[in-house]
Design a protein around this motif. Structure first.
Motif, PDB file in Angstrom:
ATOM      1  N   MET A  43      14.037 -22.673  57.051  1.00 30.84           N
ATOM      2  CA  MET A  43      12.751 -22.039  57.396  1.00 30.84           C
ATOM      3  C   MET A  43      13.056 -20.842  57.642  1.00 30.84           C
ATOM      4  O   MET A  43      13.844 -20.231  58.296  1.00 30.84           O
ATOM      5  CB  MET A  43      12.427 -22.837  58.880  1.00 30.84           C
ATOM      6  N   MET A  44      12.171 -19.992  56.931  1.00 34.45           N
ATOM      7  CA  MET A  44      12.280 -18.376  56.881  1.00 34.45           C
ATOM      8  C   MET A  44      10.810 -18.051  57.609  1.00 34.45           C
ATOM      9  O   MET A  44       9.855 -18.215  56.915  1.00 34.45           O
ATOM     10  CB  MET A  44      12.413 -18.092  55.596  1.00 34.45           C
ATOM     11  N   ARG A  45      10.909 -17.288  58.775  1.00 37.01           N
ATOM     12  CA  ARG A  45       9.762 -16.769  59.462  1.00 37.01           C
ATOM     13  C   ARG A  45       9.533 -15.126  59.133  1.00 37.01           C
ATOM     14  O   ARG A  45      10.637 -14.317  59.198  1.00 37.01           O
ATOM     15  CB  ARG A  45      10.014 -16.959  60.858  1.00 37.01           C
ATOM     16  N   VAL A  46       8.517 -14.894  58.527  1.00 29.05           N
ATOM     17  CA  VAL A  46       8.308 -13.376  58.376  1.00 29.05           C
ATOM     18  C   VAL A  46       7.172 -12.907  58.600  1.00 29.05           C
ATOM     19  O   VAL A  46       5.876 -13.591  58.399  1.00 29.05           O
ATOM     20  CB  VAL A  46       8.420 -13.240  56.613  1.00 29.05           C
ATOM     21  N   PHE A  47       6.882 -11.788  59.122  1.00 29.95           N
ATOM     22  CA  PHE A  47       5.482 -11.198  59.468  1.00 29.95           C
ATOM     23  C   PHE A  47       4.716 -10.932  58.454  1.00 29.95           C
ATOM     24  O   PHE A  47       5.128 -10.405  57.313  1.00 29.95           O
ATOM     25  CB  PHE A  47       5.736  -9.897  60.489  1.00 29.95           C
ATOM     26  N   ILE A  48       3.544 -11.323  58.534  1.00 27.52           N
ATOM     27  CA  ILE A  48       2.639 -11.199  57.391  1.00 27.52           C
ATOM     28  C   ILE A  48       2.428  -9.709  56.975  1.00 27.52           C
ATOM     29  O   ILE A  48       2.550  -9.701  55.775  1.00 27.52           O
ATOM     30  CB  ILE A  48       1.196 -11.993  57.872  1.00 27.52           C
ATOM     31  N   ASP A  49       1.950  -8.943  57.924  1.00 26.45           N
ATOM     32  CA  ASP A  49       1.776  -7.538  57.559  1.00 26.45           C
ATOM     33  C   ASP A  49       2.875  -6.817  56.846  1.00 26.45           C
ATOM     34  O   ASP A  49       2.537  -6.210  56.052  1.00 26.45           O
ATOM     35  CB  ASP A  49       1.185  -6.733  58.938  1.00 26.45           C
ATOM     36  N   ASP A  50       4.267  -7.065  57.285  1.00 25.55           N
ATOM     37  CA  ASP A  50       5.158  -6.494  56.530  1.00 25.55           C
ATOM     38  C   ASP A  50       5.302  -7.156  55.229  1.00 25.55           C
ATOM     39  O   ASP A  50       5.998  -6.490  54.124  1.00 25.55           O
ATOM     40  CB  ASP A  50       6.545  -7.062  57.471  1.00 25.55           C
ATOM     41  N   LEU A  51       5.348  -8.426  55.181  1.00 25.55           N
ATOM     42  CA  LEU A  51       5.456  -9.125  53.927  1.00 25.55           C
ATOM     43  C   LEU A  51       4.299  -8.497  52.741  1.00 25.55           C
ATOM     44  O   LEU A  51       4.632  -8.035  51.554  1.00 25.55           O
ATOM     45  CB  LEU A  51       5.274 -10.569  53.891  1.00 25.55           C
ATOM     46  N   GLU A  52       3.274  -8.568  53.365  1.00 23.22           N
ATOM     47  CA  GLU A  52       2.089  -8.039  52.461  1.00 23.22           C
ATOM     48  C   GLU A  52       2.093  -6.438  51.924  1.00 23.22           C
ATOM     49  O   GLU A  52       2.186  -6.277  50.572  1.00 23.22           O
ATOM     50  CB  GLU A  52       0.937  -7.861  53.235  1.00 23.22           C
ATOM     51  N   THR A  53       2.825  -5.564  52.806  1.00 22.05           N
ATOM     52  CA  THR A  53       3.288  -4.288  52.267  1.00 22.05           C
ATOM     53  C   THR A  53       4.149  -4.493  51.038  1.00 22.05           C
ATOM     54  O   THR A  53       4.135  -3.600  50.347  1.00 22.05           O
ATOM     55  CB  THR A  53       3.622  -3.388  53.596  1.00 22.05           C
ATOM     56  N   THR A  54       5.099  -5.207  51.565  1.00 22.36           N
ATOM     57  CA  THR A  54       6.191  -5.361  50.612  1.00 22.36           C
ATOM     58  C   THR A  54       5.658  -5.833  49.113  1.00 22.36           C
ATOM     59  O   THR A  54       5.961  -5.346  48.040  1.00 22.36           O
ATOM     60  CB  THR A  54       7.293  -6.145  51.092  1.00 22.36           C
ATOM     61  N   LEU A  55       4.924  -6.735  49.160  1.00 21.00           N
ATOM     62  CA  LEU A  55       4.364  -7.758  48.070  1.00 21.00           C
ATOM     63  C   LEU A  55       3.578  -6.468  47.241  1.00 21.00           C
ATOM     64  O   LEU A  55       3.517  -6.283  46.089  1.00 21.00           O
ATOM     65  CB  LEU A  55       3.612  -8.823  48.299  1.00 21.00           C
ATOM     66  N   ARG A  56       2.778  -5.798  47.998  1.00 20.61           N
ATOM     67  CA  ARG A  56       1.791  -4.653  47.409  1.00 20.61           C
ATOM     68  C   ARG A  56       2.612  -3.662  46.408  1.00 20.61           C
ATOM     69  O   ARG A  56       2.324  -3.353  45.321  1.00 20.61           O
ATOM     70  CB  ARG A  56       1.092  -3.940  48.412  1.00 20.61           C
ATOM     71  N   ASN A  57       3.822  -3.459  47.034  1.00 19.30           N
ATOM     72  CA  ASN A  57       4.840  -2.376  46.541  1.00 19.30           C
ATOM     73  C   ASN A  57       5.473  -3.021  45.540  1.00 19.30           C
ATOM     74  O   ASN A  57       5.392  -2.530  44.154  1.00 19.30           O
ATOM     75  CB  ASN A  57       5.772  -1.963  47.497  1.00 19.30           C
ATOM     76  N   SER A  58       5.994  -4.142  45.549  1.00 11.38           N
ATOM     77  CA  SER A  58       6.685  -4.872  44.303  1.00 11.38           C
ATOM     78  C   SER A  58       5.701  -5.327  43.110  1.00 11.38           C
ATOM     79  O   SER A  58       6.132  -5.211  42.108  1.00 11.38           O
ATOM     80  CB  SER A  58       7.470  -6.100  44.796  1.00 11.38           C
ATOM     81  N   LEU A  59       4.508  -5.755  43.576  1.00 13.80           N
ATOM     82  CA  LEU A  59       3.615  -6.103  42.410  1.00 13.80           C
ATOM     83  C   LEU A  59       2.598  -4.895  41.924  1.00 13.80           C
ATOM     84  O   LEU A  59       1.910  -5.040  41.257  1.00 13.80           O
ATOM     85  CB  LEU A  59       2.681  -7.314  42.866  1.00 13.80           C
ATOM     86  N   GLN A  60       3.032  -3.719  42.585  1.00 11.15           N
ATOM     87  CA  GLN A  60       2.187  -2.749  42.181  1.00 11.15           C
ATOM     88  C   GLN A  60       0.830  -3.055  42.366  1.00 11.15           C
ATOM     89  O   GLN A  60      -0.125  -2.611  41.419  1.00 11.15           O
ATOM     90  CB  GLN A  60       2.440  -2.078  41.024  1.00 11.15           C
ATOM     91  N   ASP A  61       0.440  -3.707  43.436  1.00 16.05           N
ATOM     92  CA  ASP A  61      -1.249  -3.964  43.732  1.00 16.05           C
ATOM     93  C   ASP A  61      -1.414  -3.583  45.099  1.00 16.05           C
ATOM     94  O   ASP A  61      -1.220  -4.221  46.151  1.00 16.05           O
ATOM     95  CB  ASP A  61      -1.356  -5.335  43.570  1.00 16.05           C
ATOM     96  N   PRO A  62      -1.927  -2.160  45.263  1.00 14.42           N
ATOM     97  CA  PRO A  62      -2.120  -1.740  46.368  1.00 14.42           C
ATOM     98  C   PRO A  62      -3.474  -2.498  47.416  1.00 14.42           C
ATOM     99  O   PRO A  62      -3.490  -2.087  48.568  1.00 14.42           O
ATOM    100  CB  PRO A  62      -2.626  -0.218  46.151  1.00 14.42           C
ATOM    101  N   ASP A  63      -4.310  -3.159  46.602  1.00  9.45           N
ATOM    102  CA  ASP A  63      -5.283  -3.687  47.322  1.00  9.45           C
ATOM    103  C   ASP A  63      -5.118  -5.252  47.562  1.00  9.45           C
ATOM    104  O   ASP A  63      -6.010  -5.905  48.076  1.00  9.45           O
ATOM    105  CB  ASP A  63      -6.561  -3.746  46.521  1.00  9.45           C
ATOM    106  N   LEU A  64      -3.668  -5.735  47.391  1.00 11.58           N
ATOM    107  CA  LEU A  64      -3.453  -7.160  47.657  1.00 11.58           C
ATOM    108  C   LEU A  64      -3.680  -7.539  49.198  1.00 11.58           C
ATOM    109  O   LEU A  64      -3.386  -6.960  50.149  1.00 11.58           O
ATOM    110  CB  LEU A  64      -1.861  -7.144  47.200  1.00 11.58           C
ATOM    111  N   ASP A  65      -4.445  -8.749  49.356  1.00 17.56           N
ATOM    112  CA  ASP A  65      -4.703  -9.467  50.466  1.00 17.56           C
ATOM    113  C   ASP A  65      -3.992 -10.699  50.422  1.00 17.56           C
ATOM    114  O   ASP A  65      -4.276 -11.535  49.775  1.00 17.56           O
ATOM    115  CB  ASP A  65      -6.207  -9.542  50.622  1.00 17.56           C
ATOM    116  N   ILE A  66      -2.783 -10.687  51.363  1.00 18.12           N
ATOM    117  CA  ILE A  66      -2.056 -11.937  50.998  1.00 18.12           C
ATOM    118  C   ILE A  66      -2.701 -13.160  51.717  1.00 18.12           C
ATOM    119  O   ILE A  66      -2.306 -14.195  51.201  1.00 18.12           O
ATOM    120  CB  ILE A  66      -0.563 -11.645  51.751  1.00 18.12           C
ATOM    121  N   LEU A  67      -3.314 -12.872  52.388  1.00 10.83           N
ATOM    122  CA  LEU A  67      -4.128 -14.024  53.125  1.00 10.83           C
ATOM    123  C   LEU A  67      -5.367 -14.711  52.046  1.00 10.83           C
ATOM    124  O   LEU A  67      -5.733 -15.692  52.177  1.00 10.83           O
ATOM    125  CB  LEU A  67      -4.706 -13.733  54.359  1.00 10.83           C
TER     126      LEU A  67
END
Length: 169
Positions: A43-67
């Motif tokens: 089980m891996m717990r990750v803060f949503i806002d940190d993950l969203e920022t990371t995925l925005r960068n890695s996917l090169q999608d500045p408008d990504l809304d992870i929710l």
């Protein structure tokens, strides 16, 4: 209050304010060896806002809304891909196949479920976990491994993304 006490009090208030304004970047991963099922349950717990920022960068999608992702991918698809290179487990120097099972939301965090099945007897586990370290240099990935009721822990960072724990059987 003396002038010195006032200065100390002001410094303490400023320190508390700085600490409050500076977010904590941390994930917590629990790994439990289920001897009966011969599996590592993760089980891996990750803060949503940190993950969203990371995925925005890695996917090169500045408008990504992870929710509510609109890029045609689900959270599970994005995480399964992201974790392939950032989360790895080896047992006695043999790389294991981790199967991503899914996620759920808990407050400000996601909990991701992962499993390593067909686990044979082992003594040393190597965990590589450098999630979010590409965005936050102060990211700490805490890992707790439980085997036969005994818990051992690691703190993995950008500078130390992997480490070993040894259990005697």
């Amino acid at each position: 209050m003396t002038a010195l006490t006032t200065i100390y009090y002001t410094i303490a208030q400023l320190t508390a304010l700085i600490f409050f304004l500076h977010p904590l970047h941390v994930s917590v991963t629990e790994i439990e060896f289920d001897e009966k099922d011969k599996a590592l349950e993760i089980m891996m717990r990750v803060f949503i806002d940190d993950l969203e920022t990371t995925l925005r960068n890695s996917l090169q999608d500045p408008d990504l809304d992870i929710l509510e992702p609109k890029n045609g991918k689900t959270v599970d698809q994005m995480m399964q891909e992201y974790l392939k290179t950032r989360f790895k487990i080896s047992l006695d120097n043999k790389v294991q196949t981790a199967k991503y099972l899914g996620h759920e939301r808990e407050g400000d965090a996601f909990i991701f479920y992962i499993e390593v099945s067909n686990v044979k007897k082992w003594k040393t586990i190597n965990i590589h976990n450098n999630i979010i370290t590409e965005v936050y240099d102060d990211q700490s990935n805490l890992v707790h491994v439980t085997v036969n009721g005994k818990v051992k822990s690691l703190r993995l960072t950008r500078n130390t993304p992997a480490d070993n724990l040894t259990f005697s059987n």
